[in-house]
Design a protein around this motif. Structure first.
Motif, PDB file in Angstrom:
ATOM      1  N   LEU A 351       0.734  -0.965   0.043  1.00 21.80           N
ATOM      2  CA  LEU A 351      -0.316  -0.251  -0.232  1.00 21.80           C
ATOM      3  C   LEU A 351       0.606   1.116   0.418  1.00 21.80           C
ATOM      4  O   LEU A 351       0.425   2.215  -0.671  1.00 21.80           O
ATOM      5  N   GLY A 352       2.479   1.481   0.268  1.00 21.13           N
ATOM      6  CA  GLY A 352       3.288   2.803   0.339  1.00 21.13           C
ATOM      7  C   GLY A 352       2.745   3.038  -1.026  1.00 21.13           C
ATOM      8  O   GLY A 352       3.627   4.296  -1.069  1.00 21.13           O
ATOM      9  N   GLN A 353       3.064   2.477  -1.730  1.00 20.93           N
ATOM     10  CA  GLN A 353       3.468   2.660  -2.628  1.00 20.93           C
ATOM     11  C   GLN A 353       2.098   3.041  -4.091  1.00 20.93           C
ATOM     12  O   GLN A 353       2.423   3.566  -5.011  1.00 20.93           O
ATOM     13  N   TYR A 354       1.211   2.744  -3.188  1.00 19.61           N
ATOM     14  CA  TYR A 354      -0.264   3.328  -3.707  1.00 19.61           C
ATOM     15  C   TYR A 354      -1.124   4.485  -3.079  1.00 19.61           C
ATOM     16  O   TYR A 354      -0.691   4.390  -1.969  1.00 19.61           O
ATOM     17  N   GLN A 355      -2.046   5.569  -3.821  1.00 19.93           N
ATOM     18  CA  GLN A 355      -2.699   6.210  -3.175  1.00 19.93           C
ATOM     19  C   GLN A 355      -3.539   6.311  -3.619  1.00 19.93           C
ATOM     20  O   GLN A 355      -4.211   6.161  -5.244  1.00 19.93           O
ATOM     21  N   GLU A 356      -5.081   5.920  -2.786  1.00 17.78           N
ATOM     22  CA  GLU A 356      -5.887   6.515  -3.290  1.00 17.78           C
ATOM     23  C   GLU A 356      -6.461   7.407  -3.756  1.00 17.78           C
ATOM     24  O   GLU A 356      -6.343   8.715  -4.117  1.00 17.78           O
ATOM     25  N   MET A 357      -7.483   7.289  -5.058  1.00 15.62           N
ATOM     26  CA  MET A 357      -8.481   7.814  -5.928  1.00 15.62           C
ATOM     27  C   MET A 357      -9.780   7.916  -5.457  1.00 15.62           C
ATOM     28  O   MET A 357     -10.438   7.522  -4.988  1.00 15.62           O
ATOM     29  N   SER A 358      -9.544   8.954  -4.984  1.00 16.23           N
ATOM     30  CA  SER A 358     -11.417   9.636  -4.587  1.00 16.23           C
ATOM     31  C   SER A 358     -12.764   9.285  -5.678  1.00 16.23           C
ATOM     32  O   SER A 358     -12.399   8.820  -7.084  1.00 16.23           O
ATOM     33  N   GLN A 359     -13.941   9.441  -5.676  1.00 17.73           N
ATOM     34  CA  GLN A 359     -14.546   9.108  -7.126  1.00 17.73           C
ATOM     35  C   GLN A 359     -14.890   9.984  -8.310  1.00 17.73           C
ATOM     36  O   GLN A 359     -14.471   9.786  -9.113  1.00 17.73           O
ATOM     37  N   VAL A 360     -14.045  11.847  -8.151  1.00 13.15           N
ATOM     38  CA  VAL A 360     -14.386  12.461  -9.139  1.00 13.15           C
ATOM     39  C   VAL A 360     -12.774  12.556  -9.661  1.00 13.15           C
ATOM     40  O   VAL A 360     -12.790  12.487 -10.637  1.00 13.15           O
ATOM     41  N   GLU A 361     -11.574  11.490  -8.871  1.00 13.63           N
ATOM     42  CA  GLU A 361     -10.703  11.265 -10.120  1.00 13.63           C
ATOM     43  C   GLU A 361     -10.818  10.111 -10.456  1.00 13.63           C
ATOM     44  O   GLU A 361     -10.018  10.299 -11.676  1.00 13.63           O
ATOM     45  N   LEU A 362     -11.220   8.974 -10.109  1.00  8.46           N
ATOM     46  CA  LEU A 362     -11.510   7.882 -10.881  1.00  8.46           C
ATOM     47  C   LEU A 362     -12.001   8.222 -12.434  1.00  8.46           C
ATOM     48  O   LEU A 362     -12.367   7.953 -13.279  1.00  8.46           O
ATOM     49  N   PHE A 363     -13.407   9.172 -12.065  1.00 12.28           N
ATOM     50  CA  PHE A 363     -14.567   9.259 -12.871  1.00 12.28           C
ATOM     51  C   PHE A 363     -13.804  10.485 -14.180  1.00 12.28           C
ATOM     52  O   PHE A 363     -14.241  10.431 -15.538  1.00 12.28           O
ATOM     53  N   GLN A 364     -13.032  11.181 -13.613  1.00 11.50           N
ATOM     54  CA  GLN A 364     -12.012  11.631 -14.943  1.00 11.50           C
ATOM     55  C   GLN A 364     -10.217  10.612 -15.007  1.00 11.50           C
ATOM     56  O   GLN A 364      -9.841  11.008 -16.179  1.00 11.50           O
ATOM     57  N   SER A 365     -10.804   9.168 -14.611  1.00 13.25           N
ATOM     58  CA  SER A 365      -9.235   9.172 -15.136  1.00 13.25           C
ATOM     59  C   SER A 365      -9.418   8.003 -16.248  1.00 13.25           C
ATOM     60  O   SER A 365     -10.910   7.552 -16.532  1.00 13.25           O
ATOM     61  N   PRO A 366      -8.982   6.742 -16.756  1.00 18.17           N
ATOM     62  CA  PRO A 366      -8.582   5.987 -17.903  1.00 18.17           C
ATOM     63  C   PRO A 366      -8.972   5.056 -17.565  1.00 18.17           C
ATOM     64  O   PRO A 366     -10.203   4.009 -18.929  1.00 18.17           O
ATOM     65  N   ILE A 367      -9.531   4.432 -16.452  1.00 18.68           N
ATOM     66  CA  ILE A 367      -9.739   2.726 -16.242  1.00 18.68           C
ATOM     67  C   ILE A 367     -11.707   3.508 -15.972  1.00 18.68           C
ATOM     68  O   ILE A 367     -11.920   1.961 -15.721  1.00 18.68           O
ATOM     69  N   ALA A 368     -11.950   4.225 -15.042  1.00 17.20           N
ATOM     70  CA  ALA A 368     -13.366   4.697 -15.053  1.00 17.20           C
ATOM     71  C   ALA A 368     -14.116   3.438 -15.707  1.00 17.20           C
ATOM     72  O   ALA A 368     -14.552   2.430 -15.063  1.00 17.20           O
ATOM     73  N   GLY A 369     -14.074   3.194 -16.807  1.00 16.71           N
ATOM     74  CA  GLY A 369     -14.889   2.312 -17.790  1.00 16.71           C
ATOM     75  C   GLY A 369     -14.783   1.122 -17.261  1.00 16.71           C
ATOM     76  O   GLY A 369     -15.840   0.439 -16.749  1.00 16.71           O
ATOM     77  N   LYS A 370     -13.277   0.555 -17.121  1.00 15.61           N
ATOM     78  CA  LYS A 370     -13.328  -0.966 -16.946  1.00 15.61           C
ATOM     79  C   LYS A 370     -13.422  -1.215 -14.758  1.00 15.61           C
ATOM     80  O   LYS A 370     -14.207  -2.361 -15.032  1.00 15.61           O
ATOM     81  N   VAL A 371     -13.653   0.153 -14.891  1.00 17.29           N
ATOM     82  CA  VAL A 371     -14.044   0.028 -12.718  1.00 17.29           C
ATOM     83  C   VAL A 371     -15.704  -0.119 -13.014  1.00 17.29           C
ATOM     84  O   VAL A 371     -16.148  -1.134 -12.006  1.00 17.29           O
ATOM     85  N   TYR A 372     -16.529   1.107 -13.777  1.00 22.45           N
ATOM     86  CA  TYR A 372     -17.999   0.117 -13.763  1.00 22.45           C
ATOM     87  C   TYR A 372     -18.474  -0.991 -14.340  1.00 22.45           C
ATOM     88  O   TYR A 372     -19.762  -1.271 -14.337  1.00 22.45           O
ATOM     89  N   ASP A 373     -17.190  -1.380 -15.619  1.00 23.85           N
ATOM     90  CA  ASP A 373     -18.077  -2.686 -15.682  1.00 23.85           C
ATOM     91  C   ASP A 373     -17.592  -3.603 -14.507  1.00 23.85           C
ATOM     92  O   ASP A 373     -18.730  -4.650 -14.685  1.00 23.85           O
ATOM     93  N   LEU A 374     -16.977  -3.554 -14.115  1.00 27.05           N
ATOM     94  CA  LEU A 374     -16.494  -4.541 -12.560  1.00 27.05           C
ATOM     95  C   LEU A 374     -17.836  -4.613 -11.493  1.00 27.05           C
ATOM     96  O   LEU A 374     -18.149  -5.481 -10.885  1.00 27.05           O
ATOM     97  N   LEU A 375     -18.329  -3.393 -11.275  1.00 25.95           N
ATOM     98  CA  LEU A 375     -18.692  -2.810 -10.554  1.00 25.95           C
ATOM     99  C   LEU A 375     -20.508  -3.437 -11.159  1.00 25.95           C
ATOM    100  O   LEU A 375     -21.653  -3.750 -10.097  1.00 25.95           O
ATOM    101  N   TYR A 376     -20.713  -3.484 -12.224  1.00 30.47           N
ATOM    102  CA  TYR A 376     -21.975  -4.128 -12.910  1.00 30.47           C
ATOM    103  C   TYR A 376     -22.261  -5.423 -12.513  1.00 30.47           C
ATOM    104  O   TYR A 376     -23.258  -6.021 -11.862  1.00 30.47           O
TER     105      TYR A 376
END
Length: 410
Positions: A351-376
């Motif tokens: 975890l020390g190598q990673y930084q948590e993203m907010s929903q707004v940051e996720l929405f603006q990121s290039p992986i948003a669609g993949k995450v929304y597919d996983l949620l589906y």
């Protein structure tokens, strides 16, 4: 029937954008349409040409048609004006063009009655499932704009509309004429919404529209004009959810017909209970040899165009326009990145190598669609999902109830 495409707002915007040097002309023999003079002698073309969503007109005996030919694009065949009867010395040639679709709502009590009688139980179940997943996973809002809207907010919505259209048609590798007429549509819809002659239906998330439908409005008919959605939410079938909300709005506002306009698409076939044809009409003075000749040549021209369209050559043309446009920009194959999705093992998480993203940051990121597919696939409130980005690298961790994935952008 009153038609929004002959109203002041539509006429003035179209003339300003496409025929600024020409004056509109009206003829008592062909009402209520306006026309502009064509480059062909004695020939007039309807205001709006082929970017209305359907016209109707009536003929009457008057000498102002003599020695003239009138070309009227996109006459709808499903409502025949009682005044549009044969008139001596006026000839009318009708050429079928695109197929159109509509939902006639007069035989249903409300939107639930329409949904039940028009769709199979499996189709209704799938629609409700997608709607439920959308509402479970995201804090979405449904909004209708009809009447006054602040211009700054309106421009922001339209910017979003054009961005979504461009993104969607890039993925389809198709050109889209709306993008070539952006400022025309921007001003047109603003003027007509203010006058309650147009309406916007939206599904919003994160203060951004993820599905937008812009429609024109007559006294009892809604004309589906521009619709688009965020392709990152494609699994949720936002287009179908939007149409269901529009049908509900139609019942609430005593609208009898939802017209999906020209073009054959799966969603139209699914929701429509009637089909019809758009026709190009050539109205001319039968007593004039010159007018008869022009009318005959026009008829052959449009029938030949329809022949090519029947052979799907228009689709080739649209794809070719897309290719040439984006080749000029140097990015014909560079807009769809590849992502590798893999299972996340517990011993991989540092975890020390990673930084948590907010929903707004996720929405603006290039992986948003993949995450929304996983949620589906694993429905749950997005707030319960943890998304982390590796510092300085395009690597992401997605963790939630039943979801443990790593995404690496290649």
């Amino acid at each position: 029937m009153k038609n929004p495409f002959v109203d002041k707002e539509f006429v003035e915007n179209w003339l300003k954008s496409f025929a600024n040097t020409k004056k509109p002309q009206y003829f008592e023999s062909i009402g209520p349409l306006g026309f502009i003079k064509s480059r062909v002698p004695s020939t007039f073309i309807n205001i709006g040409k082929n970017i209305t969503n359907g016209l109707q007109y009536s003929l009457s005996a008057n000498n102002d048609f003599k020695g003239k030919v009138f070309l009227i694009y996109d006459v709808t065949s499903y409502e025949k004006d009682s005044g549009n009867e044969k008139v001596a010395d006026i000839g009318v040639k009708k050429i079928k063009q695109y197929k159109g679709y509509l939902s006639r709502l007069t035989h249903f009590i409300d939107h639930e009655d329409f949904l039940t009688k028009h769709n199979s139980s499996s189709t209704r179940m799938k629609l409700r499932k997608n709607e439920r997943k959308l509402n479970t996973n995201f804090d979405v809002e449904y909004e209708v704009i009809f009447g006054f809207i602040d211009r700054v907010r309106y421009d922001k919505i339209m910017d979003r509309v054009f961005t979504l259209i461009e993104s969607r048609f890039k993925s389809l590798k198709l050109d889209n004429d709306i993008l070539h007429k952006k400022e025309y549509y921007r001003q047109l819809f603003y003027d007509m919404i203010i006058e309650k002659k147009a309406v916007i239906h939206m599904i919003c998330y994160n203060e951004e529209a993820i599905a937008v439908s812009l429609s024109f409005l007559s006294e009892n008919e809604l004309f589906y004009a521009i619709n688009t959605f965020d392709t990152r939410f494609r699994r949720y079938n936002l287009g179908h959810i939007s149409i269901l909300n529009m049908i509900k709005w139609c019942f609430e506002n005593n609208i009898k017909i939802l017209d999906y306009s020209k073009g054959t698409y799966d969603y139209k076939s699914r929701w429509a209970n009637e089909s019809y044809f758009f026709e190009n009409h050539i109205v001319y003075d039968k007593r004039s040899f010159w007018c008869c000749t022009i009318a005959m040549l026009m008829e052959h021209y449009f029938r030949f165009k329809q022949f090519l369209r029947d052979k799907n050559l228009n689709e080739f043309y649209v794809r070719a326009k897309f290719f040439l446009s984006f080749k000029q920009e140097g990015n014909i194959n560079n807009y769809i990145p590849d992502d590798e999705i893999m299972e996340l093992e517990e011993n991989e998480i540092e975890l020390g190598q990673y930084q948590e993203m907010s929903q707004v940051e996720l929405f603006q990121s290039p992986i948003a669609g993949k995450v929304y597919d996983l949620l589906y696939s694993k429905p749950q409130d997005l707030s319960k999902i943890t998304v982390m980005k590796k510092k300085e690298e395009e690597e992401f961790l997605i963790m939630g109830n039943g979801i443990n994935k790593k995404i690496v952008r290649l």
